[in-house]
Design an enzyme around this catalytic site. Structure first.
Site, PDB file in Angstrom:
ATOM      1  CG  ASN A 177      -1.471   1.179   1.257  1.00  0.00           C
ATOM      2  OD1 ASN A 177      -1.767   2.233   0.584  1.00  0.00           O
ATOM      3  ND2 ASN A 177      -2.219   1.492   2.616  1.00  0.00           N
ATOM      4  CD1 TRP A 178       4.096   1.063  -2.671  1.00  0.00           C
ATOM      5  CD2 TRP A 178       3.899   2.420  -4.411  1.00  0.00           C
ATOM      6  NE1 TRP A 178       4.740   0.526  -3.401  1.00  0.00           N
ATOM      7  CE2 TRP A 178       4.961   1.393  -4.499  1.00  0.00           C
ATOM      8  CE3 TRP A 178       3.738   3.041  -5.676  1.00  0.00           C
ATOM      9  CZ2 TRP A 178       5.649   1.097  -5.665  1.00  0.00           C
ATOM     10  CZ3 TRP A 178       4.420   3.000  -6.836  1.00  0.00           C
ATOM     11  CH2 TRP A 178       5.333   1.857  -6.832  1.00  0.00           C
ATOM     12  CE  LYS A 179      -0.110   3.535   4.608  1.00  0.00           C
ATOM     13  NZ  LYS A 179       0.023   3.635   6.067  1.00  0.00           N
ATOM     14  CG  HIS A 205      -5.622   2.031   5.047  1.00  0.00           C
ATOM     15  ND1 HIS A 205      -5.426   2.989   6.043  1.00  0.00           N
ATOM     16  CD2 HIS A 205      -4.842   1.352   4.856  1.00  0.00           C
ATOM     17  CE1 HIS A 205      -4.015   2.649   6.327  1.00  0.00           C
ATOM     18  NE2 HIS A 205      -3.724   1.518   5.862  1.00  0.00           N
ATOM     19  CD  GLU A 213      -2.958   5.614   6.435  1.00  0.00           C
ATOM     20  OE1 GLU A 213      -2.644   5.687   5.422  1.00  0.00           O
ATOM     21  OE2 GLU A 213      -1.891   5.227   7.050  1.00  0.00           O
ATOM     22  CD  GLU A 269      -3.599  -2.239   7.034  1.00  0.00           C
ATOM     23  OE1 GLU A 269      -2.513  -2.790   6.762  1.00  0.00           O
ATOM     24  OE2 GLU A 269      -4.095  -1.347   6.960  1.00  0.00           O
ATOM     25  N   GLY A 290       2.530   2.386  10.582  1.00  0.00           N
ATOM     26  CA  GLY A 290       3.509   3.497  10.466  1.00  0.00           C
ATOM     27  C   GLY A 290       4.265   3.927  11.666  1.00  0.00           C
ATOM     28  CB  SER A 301       5.099  -1.767  11.849  1.00  0.00           C
ATOM     29  OG  SER A 301       4.822  -0.368  12.346  1.00  0.00           O
ATOM     30  N   GLY A 316       2.952  -1.114   4.256  1.00  0.00           N
ATOM     31  CA  GLY A 316       2.929   0.438   3.840  1.00  0.00           C
ATOM     32  C   GLY A 316       4.414   0.612   3.658  1.00  0.00           C
ATOM     33  N   GLY A 317       4.970   1.164   4.458  1.00  0.00           N
ATOM     34  CA  GLY A 317       6.478   1.920   4.509  1.00  0.00           C
ATOM     35  C   GLY A 317       7.409   0.927   3.755  1.00  0.00           C
TER      36      GLY A 317
HETATM   37  P1  PGA Z   1       2.884   0.128   7.591  1.00  0.00           P
HETATM   38  O1  PGA Z   1       1.434   0.590   6.890  1.00  0.00           O
HETATM   39  O2  PGA Z   1       3.301  -0.943   6.763  1.00  0.00           O
HETATM   40  O3  PGA Z   1       3.500   1.607   6.939  1.00  0.00           O
HETATM   41  O4  PGA Z   1       2.498   0.443   9.004  1.00  0.00           O
HETATM   42  C1  PGA Z   1       0.392  -0.517   6.773  1.00  0.00           C
HETATM   43  C2  PGA Z   1      -0.905   0.037   6.136  1.00  0.00           C
HETATM   44  O5  PGA Z   1      -1.157   1.069   6.578  1.00  0.00           O
HETATM   45  O6  PGA Z   1      -1.416  -0.622   5.192  1.00  0.00           O
END
Ligand code: PGA
Length: 277
Positions: free
Chosen positions: A35-37, A122, A124, A194, A200, A240, A261-262
């Site tokens: 997930n590149w956000k 998600h 966010e 999640e 993050g 994470s 994500g990251g």
């Molecule tokens: P993260 O994000 O791996 O940076 O914690 C995961 C996500 O929000 O899908």
């Protein structure tokens, strides 16, 4: 969990316990999804795929997906061409017919652009953009009607975990966003657990904490859709995930992959996650 252990379907004390072995991952091909956000430009997307695709060329044990920002989907689809890497969106609108909805992108557009997946609900989007369980359900059905596979996210906030509400939150999100699907629709859905406190933050859930939540979600699926559907549904862990913690998570019987994500932004890191075994 040992092969012979049993697992009670939660909230249904009179039902026959479902054998945990019937739920084991041997029945499910893992999915490792990035997930590149709101990261990367089209040029950076092309650069990523040039490096990433060769690094996962031998990864036959898992499906691989990258979900870039909408603007980068064409570059991602071009970069993934001829490889087993698939592409997804990070959201879609719930109306599939084209219309006057400024700023929105719908699932048929994602399909036409070459997407296989879409992330729905998600945290966010729930926190910053007013996403609710009701709109998660609407978006999920729209995606399914357009032939796009939804990755539906659930997970508790830190305060909810600390006050012992995790299972209740997961149940509410499942009942509102996923349970109203038909069995045929549910069979096409991937769920991502999640925990918001792990996203993050560098604070990954321990494999045991994650496994507990995954087992709860699979039990909810069993109650609503039956044992076979519960055994088949993929439940990804997100929060994470990194190359050095993915193997411990993937060793858990109810963890079927990762939403990353990251660590999905660098080709070497995401390849390290994909090639966890
Ligand atoms: P993260 O994000 O791996 O940076 O914690 C995961 C996500 O929000 O899908």
């Amino acid at each position: 969990m040992a092969g012979g252990a049993t697992l009670l379907v939660c909230g249904a004390p009179n039902q026959t316990p479902i054998s945990a072995s019937r739920y084991h991952r041997t029945m499910r091909t893992p999915l490792m999804a990035g997930n590149w956000k709101m990261f990367k430009t089209p040029a950076e997307t092309t650069e990523f795929f040039e490096k990433f695709v060769p690094l996962v060329a031998k990864a036959d044990h898992a499906e691989i997906a990258i979900c870039p920002p909408f603007i980068n989907i064409p570059a991602a689809v071009a970069g993934a061409k001829g490889s087993k890497v698939t592409i997804g969106g990070q959201n879609c609108y719930w109306v599939n017919k084209e219309g006057a909805f400024t700023g929105e992108v719908n699932a048929p557009m994602l399909k036409a652009a070459g997407c296989t997946w879409v992330i729905i609900g998600h945290s966010e989007r729930r926190q910053f953009f007013g996403e609710t369980d009701a709109t998660v359900f609407q978006r999920t059905t729209a995606a399914l009607e357009a032939g796009i596979k939804p990755i539906v996210c659930v997970g508790e906030l830190l305060a909810e975990r600390e006050s012992g509400q995790t299972n209740e939150v997961l149940k509410t999100q499942f009942m509102g966003g996923i349970a109203p699907l038909t069995p045929e629709q549910f069979a096409q859905v991937v769920i991502a657990y999640e925990p918001v406190w792990a996203i993050g933050t560098g604070k990954v859930a321990t494999p045991e904490i994650a496994q507990d939540a995954h087992r709860v979600i699979r039990s909810l699926a069993g109650e609503k859709f039956g044992a076979e559907a519960a055994a088949a549904v993929l439940i990804l862990y997100g929060g994470s995930v990194k190359p050095d913690n993915v193997a411990g998570l993937m060793a858990q019987p109810d963890i079927d992959g990762a939403l990353v994500g990251g660590a999905s932004l660098k080709p070497e890191d995401f390849a390290g996650v994909v090639n966890f075994q």
